[in-house]
Design a protein around this motif. Sequence first.
Motif, PDB file in Angstrom:
ATOM      1  N   CYS A 109       0.844  -1.202   0.000  1.00 17.91           N
ATOM      2  CA  CYS A 109       0.000   0.000   0.000  1.00 17.91           C
ATOM      3  C   CYS A 109       0.880   1.253   0.000  1.00 17.91           C
ATOM      4  N   HIS A 111       2.984   2.376   2.303  1.00 14.58           N
ATOM      5  CA  HIS A 111       3.043   3.142   3.556  1.00 14.58           C
ATOM      6  C   HIS A 111       4.473   3.490   3.964  1.00 14.58           C
ATOM      7  N   GLU A 146      -2.775   1.055  10.026  1.00 13.72           N
ATOM      8  CA  GLU A 146      -3.844   1.510   9.119  1.00 13.72           C
ATOM      9  C   GLU A 146      -4.501   0.309   8.455  1.00 13.72           C
ATOM     10  N   GLU A 147      -3.719  -0.735   8.211  1.00 10.85           N
ATOM     11  CA  GLU A 147      -4.252  -1.915   7.520  1.00 10.85           C
ATOM     12  C   GLU A 147      -4.991  -2.859   8.479  1.00 10.85           C
ATOM     13  N   HIS A 413      -2.509  -2.891  -3.039  1.00 13.06           N
ATOM     14  CA  HIS A 413      -2.009  -4.062  -2.301  1.00 13.06           C
ATOM     15  C   HIS A 413      -1.419  -5.119  -3.251  1.00 13.06           C
TER      16      HIS A 413
HETATM   17 ZN   LIG Z   1      -3.979  -0.421   2.114  1.00 12.22          ZN
END
Ligand SMILES: [Zn+2]
Length: 480
Positions: A109, A111, A146-147, A413
């Motif tokens: 993602c 991050h 966050e995931e 993802h």
């Molecule tokens: Zn994500």
Amino acid sequence: MDQNKQAAIAAIDAKADLIAKVSDAIWDYAELSLMEEKSADQYCEALQKEGFQVERGICKIATAFSASFGSGRPVIGILAEYDALSGLSQKPGSLEREELVLGGCGHGCGHNMLGAGAMAAALGVKAYLEKTKTSGTVILYGCPGEEGGAAKAFMARDGLWKTLDAAITWHPGDANEVATGSSNSCIQTQYTFRGIASHAAGSPDKGRSALDGVELMNIGVQFLREHMSSKARIHYAITDAGGRSPNVVQPKASVLYMVRSNRVAEAVELQKRVDDIAQGAALMTGTTFEKKFIDGLADTIPNHTLEAVLYENFQALGVPAYTAEEHAFADALAKTYPSADALPGQGAKNDPAVAEKVKALREKCGHAMNEFLMPLYQGEAFTPGSTDVGDVSWLTPTVQIHVAAFPNGAPGHSWQNVSIGRTSIAHKAVVHAGKVMAAATIDLLEKPELLARAREEFEKATAEGYTCPTPKDAVPVVPD
Ligand SMILES: [Zn+2]
Ligand SMILES: [Zn+2]
């Protein structure tokens, strides 16, 4: 762009190597939600060295932190994330699926970039505050999970975001745009049923099946679906079916539920009905159940005033430019997935006129990396997915941008995102995101009327008040 802003941008450029190094280090660590220890350390150490006041473990979350610089109001929060995803380990800069660590994790993602870009913004604002001695505070918030785990929502429950004048964040994407619109609220709960084990043929009357409890709960929810808002969604996964032996009455079984609705208050009400169904299933089967709250995310409240401020600065700073080599890599990467021709951005999805403009921009660009700024779109936009930025947006005016870090249409993802996430393309995205957010923050510090207008819009949009989906006593946990 005035001199002070230019100086802040130059300060980010001067730190570009450090910012890229941090982004790559977080990519290497690839730590899962709520386990981002090395990643949080990396940020805290770097920010401490840069003169920020660092507080670790805020809101009782081990891998959360805040790093602040400056004093007095306004207080602007910049949000960082740094968790990875399981099963996505991938060699960097590769054009095919190649695991770096067998069964390992990866930043699918982006991050690693998200946190580093947020840090870049904080460094730029710090340089500005130092130079101008303006009143104001910038706080970089390290937001884990966050995931899964949704630290920002726990921080919202603890009232943290209420203390800010505004919050700004970004997400790596396939286009350069100011994000708008709403997202789904989502509550995640694990139900573990417990029964009595026994020989399924010899003494079935002595057994009470936990698996029956799970199955009847799922059937009950299936009937509920007809009698809930057509916009709501309920998903589930059986995470423990009780074992592999049909001749044993299963004494323990678990199911993980996600209840989604556009507005958080509706999701909280729907969640109560799902709880009732679990109780009914337990009654029917003579079992008991325990409920474990995993996380709850509110819907997102957009703020058009702040969106316009971000857009103006995005326009002034332009977009990342790529070398022929970078274009060639991204063009080749885009050939590895089917959605490379999709039109990017929220505007194109919701407004045919915007879609036409974006189509023309794509054609002119001719590359997989979208080397242009999307038109500012502030119409209706709804993302069915969920983010814990939503909880922040219920408590303070909040804005998000996307900066191109992935080729057009790259699936979320995905291994492709991991592959490109440790290349010079990623480094450019990170530094650029930092510049746009820093420049916008400087506007907010210099022009109180902007914050006043953003606040007025926020008060109207959130007049009903924040329904917190996170129970008072809940602590961040991952499902069993
Ligand atoms: Zn994500
Ligand atoms: Zn993400």
